[in-house]
Enzyme design. Structure first.
Site, PDB file in Angstrom:
ATOM      1  N   ASP A  91      -1.873 -11.556   4.963  1.00 44.63           N
ATOM      2  CA  ASP A  91      -3.300 -11.449   5.112  1.00 44.63           C
ATOM      3  C   ASP A  91      -3.599 -12.866   4.986  1.00 44.63           C
ATOM      4  OD1 ASP A  91      -4.075  -8.569   4.350  1.00 44.63           O
ATOM      5  OD2 ASP A  91      -4.264  -8.818   2.255  1.00 44.63           O
ATOM      6  N   ARG A 137      -4.322  -9.004  14.420  1.00 42.12           N
ATOM      7  CA  ARG A 137      -4.238 -10.025  14.705  1.00 42.12           C
ATOM      8  C   ARG A 137      -3.797 -11.213  14.976  1.00 42.12           C
ATOM      9  NH1 ARG A 137      -5.783  -9.073   7.821  1.00 42.12           N
ATOM     10  NH2 ARG A 137      -7.333  -8.646   7.641  1.00 42.12           N
ATOM     11  N   LYS A 164      -3.087  -4.363  11.266  1.00 40.38           N
ATOM     12  CA  LYS A 164      -4.148  -4.927  10.309  1.00 40.38           C
ATOM     13  C   LYS A 164      -6.024  -4.567  10.492  1.00 40.38           C
ATOM     14  CE  LYS A 164      -1.432  -6.669   6.926  1.00 40.38           C
ATOM     15  NZ  LYS A 164      -1.079  -5.602   5.895  1.00 40.38           N
ATOM     16  N   GLN A 181       0.909  -1.012  -0.040  1.00 34.69           N
ATOM     17  CA  GLN A 181      -0.002  -0.268  -0.060  1.00 34.69           C
ATOM     18  C   GLN A 181       1.134   1.477  -0.296  1.00 34.69           C
ATOM     19  OE1 GLN A 181      -2.514  -0.158   2.866  1.00 34.69           O
ATOM     20  NE2 GLN A 181      -3.876  -2.304   2.919  1.00 34.69           N
TER      21      GLN A 181
END
Ligand code: S3P
Length: 447
Positions: A322, A353, A349, A171
């Site tokens: 992910d 997580r 995230k 990103q």
């Protein structure tokens, strides 16, 4: 509206399915199409809430974004440098990708935009994009820690930048390259570890001059020549490997299963989970391998397998960033202790997580050790389940624990499954079509 889901143990999963389009490529198709001159089509677009937030933002920035049919969209851009100032706040919902990539695109235009998102996104760090984009001349006014809501005013005369990423992030890389598009001269991003390269592949297809050089120390240098003639281009979006991960692990851990996942993106920078599962003894075969629009694609045939624990190296993290929650679910059913390292990014995230995975696995009967940046999961043949897991506005946590419930003695509940639609609309119907037993549940009857 929030709703709870329950997952019961299943006998076996069978069938052939197509999972929704790749989230990363879908966002980029709409953004890049909207920056180019003329009409681009995107086929196979993920019509999940995250991508719809990008579609709405591109419209607010002056592009015409139209849905022609299921998954088939037309984007008409006015050309580089022509983004219009939005006349209201841009709301990116749950989507960090939408927020960060569009911050980059806006940073190279002399316009002001105010951005916000849901409670999850408002808690996520934006300094990582603000810092390099400010060096290029954009100005930001935001909350402490650079969090949303914030206002960005793009640079009238953006400056080219050479920037080494402090964290592996596609990103951040993409935000800088998008700002570099409307910047004279060369913009270079140096990645200590390569991350997903969809932005580079798509920019190349649109005629941009972009060079990628791998160095002996493992770093990758990406240089974009600014102000290219960005050609409108048609994109075909493959099935999202990050979504395919959930039915794939479900089939591996439920007895007597065999499923086929059609048209899945197999880009090596996205395929770390499948590589890891194969190393663990997972019976996963690629069929009909082909390349479409510069992206490798295959059908994946997955059969029930006896999984063995492995040590997952930190260097693999960017290619499966992910997928750790669902890998941890697979590890809970493997023989031995699976150790995963290099996971610090998991803490920022859609939720933390690392802690959420450890907590959820413990709640269903697994032994887990968590450090600042690693997770060790002790595999067990049969797990009791019988718990309600908090999703914390995180779609992947919700889906990972629904998959876990498919092979536990007692059902597993997710307290709030609404964010599944951000990345995987139709998840429940698709899984139930394979033989899963997911059902909505009255919060009052949850265990
Ligand atoms: C994405 C990059 C990754 C990933 C996210 C999508 C992208 O984030 O977690 O779901 O499309 O570029 P980071 O760049 O924060 O690693």
């Amino acid at each position: 509206m929030s709703y709870a889901l329950r997952s019961h143990a299943v006998a076996a999963l069978h069938g052939e399915i197509t999972v929704p389009g790749d989230k990363s490529i879908s966002h980029r198709g709409l953004i890049l199409g909207g920056l180019a001159t003329g009409v681009s089509h995107v086929t196979g677009l993920l019509e999940g809430e995250d991508v719809l937030a990008t579609a709405a933002a591109m419209r607010a920035l002056g592009a015409a974004v139209e849905r022609l049919a299921d998954g088939r969209w037309r984007v008409t851009g006015n050309g580089l440098g022509a983004l219009a100032e939005p006349d209201d706040v841009l709301n990116f919902g749950n989507s960090g990708t939408a927020a960060r990539l569009l911050m980059g695109a806006i940073a190279g235009h002399p316009i002001t935009a105010v951005m916000t998102g849901d409670a999850s996104l408002r808690g996520r760090p934006m300094r990582r994009v603000i810092d390099p984009l400010a060096e290029m001349g954009a100005r930001f006014t935001g909350r402490d820690g650079g969090r949303l809501p914030l206002a960005v005013t793009g640079a009238a005369a953006p400056l080219p930048l050479t920037y080494t990423l402090p964290v592996a992030s596609a990103q951040v890389k993409s935000a800088i390259l998008l700002a570099g598009l409307n910047t004279p001269g060369d913009t270079t991003v140096i990645e200590p570890h390569a991350t997903r390269d969809h932005t580079e592949t798509m920019l190349r297809a649109m005629g941009a001059d972009i060079s990628v050089v791998d160095h002996d120390d493992g770093s990758r240098h990406i240089t974009l020549r600014g102000q290219p003639e960005l050609r409108a281009t048609d994109f075909t979006v493959p099935g999202d490997p990050s979504s395919a991960a959930f039915p794939a692990v479900a089939a591996l851990i439920t007895e007597g299963s065999e499923i086929v996942l059609k048209n899945i993106g197999t880009n090596p920078l996205r395929f770390g989970l499948f590589e890891t599962l194969i190393e663990m003894g997972g019976d996963i075969r690629r069929e009909n391998a082909r390349v479409i629009g510069g992206e490798p694609i295959a059908d994946l045939r997955v059969r029930t397998s006896a999984l063995r624990a492995i040590e997952v190296p930190a260097a693999r993290a960017p290619s499966m960033i992910d997928e750790y929650p669902i890998l941890a679910v697979a590890a809970a059913r493997a023989e031995g202790r699976t150790v995963m390292r290099g996971l610090a990014e998991l803490r920022v995230k859609e939720s933390d997580r690392l802690t959420a995975t450890a907590r959820g696995l413990r709640a269903i009967g697994t032994q887990v050790e968590e450090t600042a940046d690693s997770l060790a999961v002790a595999g067990a043949g049969n797990l009791p389940g019988g718990a309600t897991i908090a999703a914390n506005l995180d779609h992947r946590m919700a889906m990972a624990f629904l998959v876990a419930g498919m092979s536990t003695a007692m059902p597993v509940d997710i307290d709030d499954a609404r964010t599944i639609d951000t990345s995987f609309p139709g998840f429940m119907a698709l899984m139930n079509g394979l033989g899963a037993r997911l059902e909505t549940v009255d919060a009052a009857t949850a265990p």
